[in-house]
Write a protein that holds these residues in place. Structure first.
Motif, PDB file in Angstrom:
ATOM      1  N   ASP A   1      57.192  34.707  74.562  1.00  0.00           N
ATOM      2  CA  ASP A   1      56.896  35.013  76.145  1.00  0.00           C
ATOM      3  C   ASP A   1      58.131  34.531  77.083  1.00  0.00           C
ATOM      4  O   ASP A   1      57.797  34.990  78.270  1.00  0.00           O
ATOM      5  CB  ASP A   1      55.651  33.694  76.298  1.00  0.00           C
ATOM      6  N   LEU A   2      59.091  34.547  76.685  1.00  0.00           N
ATOM      7  CA  LEU A   2      60.237  34.218  77.658  1.00  0.00           C
ATOM      8  C   LEU A   2      60.647  35.561  78.456  1.00  0.00           C
ATOM      9  O   LEU A   2      60.921  35.299  79.548  1.00  0.00           O
ATOM     10  CB  LEU A   2      61.422  33.713  76.744  1.00  0.00           C
ATOM     11  N   ALA A   3      60.575  36.396  77.838  1.00  0.00           N
ATOM     12  CA  ALA A   3      61.355  37.709  78.458  1.00  0.00           C
ATOM     13  C   ALA A   3      60.186  37.943  79.844  1.00  0.00           C
ATOM     14  O   ALA A   3      60.783  38.222  80.901  1.00  0.00           O
ATOM     15  CB  ALA A   3      61.311  39.123  77.572  1.00  0.00           C
ATOM     16  N   ARG A   4      58.835  38.029  79.362  1.00  0.00           N
ATOM     17  CA  ARG A   4      57.923  38.173  80.445  1.00  0.00           C
ATOM     18  C   ARG A   4      57.959  36.996  81.605  1.00  0.00           C
ATOM     19  O   ARG A   4      57.913  37.396  82.835  1.00  0.00           O
ATOM     20  CB  ARG A   4      56.478  38.099  79.871  1.00  0.00           C
ATOM     21  N   THR A   5      58.268  35.741  81.142  1.00  0.00           N
ATOM     22  CA  THR A   5      58.344  34.655  82.257  1.00  0.00           C
ATOM     23  C   THR A   5      59.481  34.930  83.002  1.00  0.00           C
ATOM     24  O   THR A   5      59.524  34.748  84.333  1.00  0.00           O
ATOM     25  CB  THR A   5      58.675  33.384  81.293  1.00  0.00           C
ATOM     26  N   PHE A   6      60.808  35.112  82.321  1.00  0.00           N
ATOM     27  CA  PHE A   6      62.028  35.487  83.229  1.00  0.00           C
ATOM     28  C   PHE A   6      61.617  36.683  84.337  1.00  0.00           C
ATOM     29  O   PHE A   6      62.006  36.517  85.318  1.00  0.00           O
ATOM     30  CB  PHE A   6      63.106  35.609  82.382  1.00  0.00           C
ATOM     31  N   TRP A   7      61.136  37.739  83.773  1.00  0.00           N
ATOM     32  CA  TRP A   7      60.933  39.072  84.511  1.00  0.00           C
ATOM     33  C   TRP A   7      60.088  38.312  85.772  1.00  0.00           C
ATOM     34  O   TRP A   7      60.198  38.864  87.029  1.00  0.00           O
ATOM     35  CB  TRP A   7      60.140  39.931  83.702  1.00  0.00           C
ATOM     36  N   HIS A   8      58.944  37.627  85.288  1.00  0.00           N
ATOM     37  CA  HIS A   8      57.933  37.286  86.639  1.00  0.00           C
ATOM     38  C   HIS A   8      58.606  36.245  87.476  1.00  0.00           C
ATOM     39  O   HIS A   8      58.595  36.588  89.060  1.00  0.00           O
ATOM     40  CB  HIS A   8      56.603  36.405  85.940  1.00  0.00           C
TER      41      HIS A   8
ATOM     42  N   GLU B   1      65.023  42.731  79.551  1.00  0.00           N
ATOM     43  CA  GLU B   1      64.144  43.643  80.516  1.00  0.00           C
ATOM     44  C   GLU B   1      63.837  43.136  82.024  1.00  0.00           C
ATOM     45  O   GLU B   1      63.217  43.878  82.601  1.00  0.00           O
ATOM     46  CB  GLU B   1      62.461  43.451  79.788  1.00  0.00           C
ATOM     47  N   SER B   2      64.836  42.235  82.331  1.00  0.00           N
ATOM     48  CA  SER B   2      64.664  41.729  83.645  1.00  0.00           C
ATOM     49  C   SER B   2      65.717  42.202  84.773  1.00  0.00           C
ATOM     50  O   SER B   2      66.431  43.020  84.206  1.00  0.00           O
ATOM     51  CB  SER B   2      64.704  40.226  83.578  1.00  0.00           C
ATOM     52  N   ASP B   3      65.755  41.877  85.904  1.00  0.00           N
ATOM     53  CA  ASP B   3      66.727  42.221  86.845  1.00  0.00           C
ATOM     54  C   ASP B   3      67.713  41.338  86.909  1.00  0.00           C
ATOM     55  O   ASP B   3      68.727  40.984  87.954  1.00  0.00           O
ATOM     56  CB  ASP B   3      66.066  42.350  88.273  1.00  0.00           C
ATOM     57  N   LEU B   4      67.724  40.071  85.968  1.00  0.00           N
ATOM     58  CA  LEU B   4      68.682  39.125  85.932  1.00  0.00           C
ATOM     59  C   LEU B   4      70.006  39.361  84.785  1.00  0.00           C
ATOM     60  O   LEU B   4      69.850  39.747  83.798  1.00  0.00           O
ATOM     61  CB  LEU B   4      68.137  37.810  85.551  1.00  0.00           C
ATOM     62  N   ALA B   5      71.195  38.998  85.523  1.00  0.00           N
ATOM     63  CA  ALA B   5      72.350  39.217  84.874  1.00  0.00           C
ATOM     64  C   ALA B   5      73.048  37.693  84.802  1.00  0.00           C
ATOM     65  O   ALA B   5      72.892  37.183  85.568  1.00  0.00           O
ATOM     66  CB  ALA B   5      73.204  40.317  85.393  1.00  0.00           C
ATOM     67  N   VAL B   6      73.587  37.885  83.597  1.00  0.00           N
ATOM     68  CA  VAL B   6      74.500  36.337  83.360  1.00  0.00           C
ATOM     69  C   VAL B   6      75.526  36.409  84.191  1.00  0.00           C
ATOM     70  O   VAL B   6      76.500  37.157  84.305  1.00  0.00           O
ATOM     71  CB  VAL B   6      74.562  36.127  82.056  1.00  0.00           C
ATOM     72  N   LYS B   7      75.532  35.201  85.149  1.00  0.00           N
ATOM     73  CA  LYS B   7      76.770  35.021  86.009  1.00  0.00           C
ATOM     74  C   LYS B   7      77.663  34.217  85.239  1.00  0.00           C
ATOM     75  O   LYS B   7      78.893  34.418  85.345  1.00  0.00           O
ATOM     76  CB  LYS B   7      76.400  34.674  87.303  1.00  0.00           C
ATOM     77  N   LYS B   8      77.171  33.099  84.412  1.00  0.00           N
ATOM     78  CA  LYS B   8      78.116  32.392  83.866  1.00  0.00           C
ATOM     79  C   LYS B   8      77.425  31.433  82.841  1.00  0.00           C
ATOM     80  O   LYS B   8      75.959  31.209  83.203  1.00  0.00           O
ATOM     81  CB  LYS B   8      78.694  30.949  84.740  1.00  0.00           C
TER      82      LYS B   8
END
Length: 195
Positions: free
Chosen positions: A112-119, A162-169
């Protein structure tokens, strides 16, 4: 289920975590934010971090799925600033500058983590920052009535794909609680790249 654990052990959990020195993590995150930024404390527990952010002049909205923990947080933050909601139920009234999810998303099952990060990413402004932390590892476990999803860098990238999040650090730290320093944590600061 983890929510039942926290509902039944809220006072003990509050006592165990209230005085933990989190300043080193705050210093990694807060200086990256604009003055007066609006931070969502996701899975806020009794409100320790939200109170610290308030004291430094940030706007805070806090939420947690545990009714007992939110009751404590409301007493400390004010009833209008602490909301009972799960990660997938919570919705900000307007996009915010930052999300802080310290040792909270680790209770979400890996599937469920991918969906949670996306939300949660939908609650952020473009360019908004997202701090999260997980026990370091590549498995799932259950201990004392709580489930844990452990992540390493590879698994973090997998759930963010699948999210709009990218790792900064990313960086690892020992547990900040006395006597548990040997437990390793994966810390990450993410940035929202999409609209």
């Amino acid at each position: 289920m983890s929510i039942d654990y926290y509902n039944n052990n809220a006072s003990a959990f509050h006592a165990d975590t209230a005085d933990v020195d989190m300043s080193a993590l705050y210093q990694e995150f807060l200086p990256l934010l604009p003055a007066g930024a609006h931070i969502i404390d996701a899975g806020c527990g009794p409100g320790r971090d939200a109170m610290a952010f308030q004291s430094q002049g940030f706007r805070v909205t806090a939420f947690d799925a545990s009714e007992a923990l939110i009751d404590i947080a409301r007493q400390r933050l004010g009833a209008d600033l602490a909301v009972q909601a799960t990660f997938l139920e919570f919705s900000a009234q307007e996009p915010v500058d930052a999300i802080w999810a310290c040792a909270s998303l680790l209770h979400v099952p890996f599937h469920d983590l991918a969906r949670t990060f996306w939300h949660l990413a939908k609650q952020l402004k473009k360019g908004g920052l997202f701090y999260c932390s997980f026990k370091y590892g590549d498995d799932e476990s259950e201990r004392g009535g709580r489930r844990f999803t452990n992540l390493n860098e590879a698994r973090l990238h997998e759930v963010l794909a699948e999210s709009d999040l990218a790792v900064k650090k990313t960086w690892t730290t020992g547990d900040a609680r006395p006597g548990r320093e040997h437990e390793q944590w994966l810390n990450a600061i993410l940035v929202k790249e999409g609209d």
